[in-house]
Design a protein around this motif. Sequence first.
Motif, mmCIF file in Angstrom:
data_model
loop_
_atom_site.group_PDB
_atom_site.id
_atom_site.type_symbol
_atom_site.label_atom_id
_atom_site.label_comp_id
_atom_site.label_asym_id
_atom_site.label_seq_id
_atom_site.Cartn_x
_atom_site.Cartn_y
_atom_site.Cartn_z
ATOM 1 N N LEU A 61 22.380 -28.825 58.175
ATOM 2 C CA LEU A 61 22.101 -28.084 59.406
ATOM 3 C C LEU A 61 20.897 -28.674 60.128
ATOM 4 O O LEU A 61 20.944 -28.943 61.337
ATOM 5 C CB LEU A 61 21.854 -26.608 59.092
ATOM 6 N N LYS B 298 21.129 -34.103 67.023
ATOM 7 C CA LYS B 298 21.557 -33.642 68.345
ATOM 8 C C LYS B 298 20.391 -33.595 69.339
ATOM 9 O O LYS B 298 20.563 -33.901 70.517
ATOM 10 C CB LYS B 298 22.228 -32.274 68.238
ATOM 11 N N GLN C 253 28.064 -34.632 61.110
ATOM 12 C CA GLN C 253 28.789 -33.477 61.638
ATOM 13 C C GLN C 253 30.046 -33.185 60.835
ATOM 14 O O GLN C 253 30.348 -32.029 60.554
ATOM 15 C CB GLN C 253 29.157 -33.699 63.105
ATOM 16 N N VAL C 254 30.774 -34.222 60.458
ATOM 17 C CA VAL C 254 31.990 -34.020 59.671
ATOM 18 C C VAL C 254 31.640 -33.448 58.305
ATOM 19 O O VAL C 254 32.287 -32.507 57.833
ATOM 20 C CB VAL C 254 32.775 -35.348 59.539
ATOM 21 N N LEU D 86 24.062 -27.220 52.776
ATOM 22 C CA LEU D 86 24.312 -26.728 54.135
ATOM 23 C C LEU D 86 23.034 -26.682 54.965
ATOM 24 O O LEU D 86 23.037 -27.070 56.135
ATOM 25 C CB LEU D 86 24.919 -25.326 54.069
ATOM 26 N N ARG E 187 30.620 -26.488 55.161
ATOM 27 C CA ARG E 187 30.661 -25.116 55.664
ATOM 28 C C ARG E 187 32.003 -24.456 55.352
ATOM 29 O O ARG E 187 32.053 -23.307 54.894
ATOM 30 C CB ARG E 187 30.398 -25.127 57.170
ATOM 31 N N VAL E 188 33.100 -25.173 55.565
ATOM 32 C CA VAL E 188 34.428 -24.633 55.283
ATOM 33 C C VAL E 188 34.612 -24.455 53.773
ATOM 34 O O VAL E 188 35.130 -23.435 53.313
ATOM 35 C CB VAL E 188 35.528 -25.538 55.888
ATOM 36 N N LYS E 189 34.170 -25.438 53.000
ATOM 37 C CA LYS E 189 34.281 -25.356 51.542
ATOM 38 C C LYS E 189 33.474 -24.167 51.009
ATOM 39 O O LYS E 189 33.910 -23.456 50.118
ATOM 40 C CB LYS E 189 33.791 -26.661 50.915
ATOM 41 N N TYR F 171 28.960 -31.729 57.498
ATOM 42 C CA TYR F 171 28.471 -30.369 57.704
ATOM 43 C C TYR F 171 29.637 -29.397 57.831
ATOM 44 O O TYR F 171 29.666 -28.350 57.188
ATOM 45 C CB TYR F 171 27.578 -30.317 58.954
ATOM 46 N N LYS F 172 30.626 -29.756 58.656
ATOM 47 C CA LYS F 172 31.775 -28.871 58.830
ATOM 48 C C LYS F 172 32.558 -28.745 57.526
ATOM 49 O O LYS F 172 32.993 -27.647 57.157
ATOM 50 C CB LYS F 172 32.681 -29.385 59.939
ATOM 51 N N PHE F 173 32.733 -29.840 56.802
ATOM 52 C CA PHE F 173 33.447 -29.813 55.533
ATOM 53 C C PHE F 173 32.757 -28.878 54.537
ATOM 54 O O PHE F 173 33.395 -28.031 53.923
ATOM 55 C CB PHE F 173 33.549 -31.231 54.949
ATOM 56 N N ASN G 11 21.738 -32.253 61.303
ATOM 57 C CA ASN G 11 22.627 -32.174 62.454
ATOM 58 C C ASN G 11 21.853 -31.766 63.711
ATOM 59 O O ASN G 11 22.013 -32.360 64.775
ATOM 60 C CB ASN G 11 23.735 -31.161 62.150
#
Length: 129
Positions: free
Chosen positions: A56, A63, A103-104, A52, A110-112, A106-108, A59
């Motif tokens: 982070l 950006k 980004q995908v 993560l 984070r949710v996991k 990172y979100k995956f 990402n």
Amino acid sequence: ESKTSPLGDDDDPDRMIPRDRARIKQQLRQFWIMASPFFRETRQAKIMTLILLILLFANSGIKIFFSFLMRDFYTALVKKDAKTFYTILYKFMLSMIVLIPVQVLYKFVRVKFGISWRKWLTQRVLDMY
């Protein structure tokens, strides 16, 4: 002569009063008491935290690069510089090829990570019950 805020020290939003610092320290201490066993007991938590953090920073870096591209993109449009416009457009497309998967992912992760935390916490509470 000391410079003080016309609002006074307690009303200055830029200064944190000791009472707030103590409260934040207490909250962080309580969080760590609750969360530290998760990191000690599960190897997955340590690995996901590391992943993560890496994602982070990746990402954020992408950006930031993307924001500079957008600045240059609009500058080229305003100046009607076709060569620079197409160069920036090419860089923009390449950055999107990198940005979207990061980004995908990172979100995956984070949710996991959140699901893993909730499952661990639920099991721990049930074991204590």
